[in-house]
Motif scaffolding. Structure first.
Motif, PDB file in Angstrom:
ATOM      1  N   GLU A  59       0.782 -22.097  25.938  1.00 55.74           N
ATOM      2  CA  GLU A  59       0.119 -23.168  26.699  1.00 55.74           C
ATOM      3  C   GLU A  59       0.665 -23.245  28.122  1.00 55.74           C
ATOM      4  O   GLU A  59      -0.097 -23.373  29.087  1.00 55.74           O
ATOM      5  N   ALA A  60       1.981 -23.171  28.272  1.00 58.07           N
ATOM      6  CA  ALA A  60       2.599 -23.259  29.595  1.00 58.07           C
ATOM      7  C   ALA A  60       2.166 -22.097  30.478  1.00 58.07           C
ATOM      8  O   ALA A  60       1.875 -22.284  31.663  1.00 58.07           O
ATOM      9  N   VAL A  61       2.097 -20.896  29.920  1.00 57.68           N
ATOM     10  CA  VAL A  61       1.657 -19.727  30.686  1.00 57.68           C
ATOM     11  C   VAL A  61       0.206 -19.904  31.121  1.00 57.68           C
ATOM     12  O   VAL A  61      -0.143 -19.662  32.285  1.00 57.68           O
ATOM     13  N   ALA A  62      -0.653 -20.362  30.215  1.00 53.94           N
ATOM     14  CA  ALA A  62      -2.061 -20.580  30.563  1.00 53.94           C
ATOM     15  C   ALA A  62      -2.191 -21.604  31.691  1.00 53.94           C
ATOM     16  O   ALA A  62      -3.022 -21.449  32.591  1.00 53.94           O
ATOM     17  N   LYS A  63      -1.361 -22.630  31.670  1.00 48.24           N
ATOM     18  CA  LYS A  63      -1.368 -23.627  32.748  1.00 48.24           C
ATOM     19  C   LYS A  63      -0.866 -23.025  34.056  1.00 48.24           C
ATOM     20  O   LYS A  63      -1.408 -23.313  35.124  1.00 48.24           O
ATOM     21  N   ALA A  64       0.178 -22.184  33.976  1.00 53.63           N
ATOM     22  CA  ALA A  64       0.703 -21.534  35.183  1.00 53.63           C
ATOM     23  C   ALA A  64      -0.349 -20.618  35.802  1.00 53.63           C
ATOM     24  O   ALA A  64      -0.370 -20.422  37.017  1.00 53.63           O
ATOM     25  N   ALA A  70      -8.972 -21.269  28.740  1.00 54.80           N
ATOM     26  CA  ALA A  70     -10.366 -21.194  29.186  1.00 54.80           C
ATOM     27  C   ALA A  70     -10.548 -19.909  29.980  1.00 54.80           C
ATOM     28  O   ALA A  70      -9.574 -19.228  30.311  1.00 54.80           O
ATOM     29  N   ARG A  71     -11.777 -19.595  30.300  1.00 50.56           N
ATOM     30  CA  ARG A  71     -12.122 -18.420  31.105  1.00 50.56           C
ATOM     31  C   ARG A  71     -11.526 -17.136  30.554  1.00 50.56           C
ATOM     32  O   ARG A  71     -11.089 -16.267  31.293  1.00 50.56           O
ATOM     33  N   GLY A  72     -11.482 -17.027  29.235  1.00 46.32           N
ATOM     34  CA  GLY A  72     -10.980 -15.823  28.595  1.00 46.32           C
ATOM     35  C   GLY A  72      -9.484 -15.805  28.389  1.00 46.32           C
ATOM     36  O   GLY A  72      -8.967 -14.946  27.671  1.00 46.32           O
ATOM     37  N   VAL A  73      -8.755 -16.713  29.015  1.00 42.66           N
ATOM     38  CA  VAL A  73      -7.309 -16.814  28.800  1.00 42.66           C
ATOM     39  C   VAL A  73      -7.119 -17.635  27.526  1.00 42.66           C
ATOM     40  O   VAL A  73      -7.357 -18.835  27.507  1.00 42.66           O
ATOM     41  N   MET A  74      -6.744 -16.930  26.461  1.00 43.54           N
ATOM     42  CA  MET A  74      -6.616 -17.558  25.150  1.00 43.54           C
ATOM     43  C   MET A  74      -5.242 -17.234  24.566  1.00 43.54           C
ATOM     44  O   MET A  74      -4.550 -16.344  25.066  1.00 43.54           O
ATOM     45  N   PRO A  75      -4.829 -17.919  23.509  1.00 41.50           N
ATOM     46  CA  PRO A  75      -3.497 -17.666  22.950  1.00 41.50           C
ATOM     47  C   PRO A  75      -3.225 -16.193  22.635  1.00 41.50           C
ATOM     48  O   PRO A  75      -2.101 -15.718  22.827  1.00 41.50           O
ATOM     49  N   VAL A  89       7.212 -12.609  28.528  1.00 43.75           N
ATOM     50  CA  VAL A  89       5.763 -12.713  28.410  1.00 43.75           C
ATOM     51  C   VAL A  89       5.142 -11.352  28.686  1.00 43.75           C
ATOM     52  O   VAL A  89       5.510 -10.672  29.642  1.00 43.75           O
ATOM     53  N   HIS A  90       4.200 -10.974  27.831  1.00 44.88           N
ATOM     54  CA  HIS A  90       3.384  -9.788  28.075  1.00 44.88           C
ATOM     55  C   HIS A  90       1.927 -10.262  28.022  1.00 44.88           C
ATOM     56  O   HIS A  90       1.497 -10.819  27.012  1.00 44.88           O
ATOM     57  N   LEU A  91       1.205 -10.084  29.110  1.00 45.68           N
ATOM     58  CA  LEU A  91      -0.174 -10.552  29.186  1.00 45.68           C
ATOM     59  C   LEU A  91      -1.150  -9.436  28.825  1.00 45.68           C
ATOM     60  O   LEU A  91      -0.895  -8.262  29.105  1.00 45.68           O
ATOM     61  N   HIS A  92      -2.260  -9.823  28.225  1.00 44.12           N
ATOM     62  CA  HIS A  92      -3.309  -8.897  27.830  1.00 44.12           C
ATOM     63  C   HIS A  92      -4.648  -9.391  28.382  1.00 44.12           C
ATOM     64  O   HIS A  92      -4.834 -10.593  28.594  1.00 44.12           O
ATOM     65  N   GLY A  93      -5.588  -8.479  28.567  1.00 50.21           N
ATOM     66  CA  GLY A  93      -6.964  -8.826  28.899  1.00 50.21           C
ATOM     67  C   GLY A  93      -7.114  -9.808  30.042  1.00 50.21           C
ATOM     68  O   GLY A  93      -6.574  -9.614  31.131  1.00 50.21           O
ATOM     69  N   ALA A  94      -7.854 -10.887  29.772  1.00 45.92           N
ATOM     70  CA  ALA A  94      -8.188 -11.875  30.797  1.00 45.92           C
ATOM     71  C   ALA A  94      -6.953 -12.544  31.395  1.00 45.92           C
ATOM     72  O   ALA A  94      -6.954 -12.908  32.569  1.00 45.92           O
ATOM     73  N   ALA A  95      -5.895 -12.703  30.619  1.00 42.89           N
ATOM     74  CA  ALA A  95      -4.679 -13.321  31.150  1.00 42.89           C
ATOM     75  C   ALA A  95      -4.046 -12.413  32.205  1.00 42.89           C
ATOM     76  O   ALA A  95      -3.652 -12.883  33.278  1.00 42.89           O
TER      77      ALA A  95
END
Length: 128
Positions: A59-64, A70-75, A89-95
């Motif tokens: 949640e904190a990463v999505a807020k950052a 939203a907008r494809g950024v999902m857990p 943190v390792h981000l994938h796809g939309a994140a």
């Protein structure tokens, strides 16, 4: 924003609430990636507390990233790692695409828990 700083996010999660949620396979398997689940299973009695901290981190990463979930950024597009004991943190796809679009190169993460609460603080920053 401060030069090099792209976004900040924080979140709290109740351990008891997470303990109930991770008992539901649909939630557990959808929210936590395979390596995250392996880590959680290794935590024994601390599984729910670790899951709460990891969910707060997502949640904190999505807020950052400025989107929340939203907008494809999902857990499942935000993977919380534990290399050498420190959270990462390792981000994938939309994140990952969102971080790149913002000009970011990394996300810094801090986790903490006390009693029935877990918290996370994330900072999206330019590479360097």
């Amino acid at each position: 924003m401060h030069e090099g700083l792209i976004g900040v996010g924080c979140d709290l999660c109740a351990v008891k609430r997470m303990a109930r949620a991770i008992d539901k396979a649909h939630f557990y398997e959808r929210v936590f990636l395979e390596q995250e689940r392996e880590y959680l299973e290794s935590r024994g009695a601390g599984r729910a507390q670790s899951a709460a901290a990891m969910f707060a981190a997502k949640e904190a990463v999505a807020k950052a990233l400025g989107t929340g979930f939203a907008r494809g950024v999902m857990p499942w597009t935000i993977e919380i790692t534990h290399e050498g004991g420190a959270p990462g943190v390792h981000l994938h796809g939309a994140a990952q695409e969102r971080l790149t679009t913002l000009g970011g190169g990394r996300v810094l993460l801090s986790l903490s828990h006390e009693g029935d609460m877990a918290m996370a603080f994330a900072v999206a920053a330019a590479e360097g």
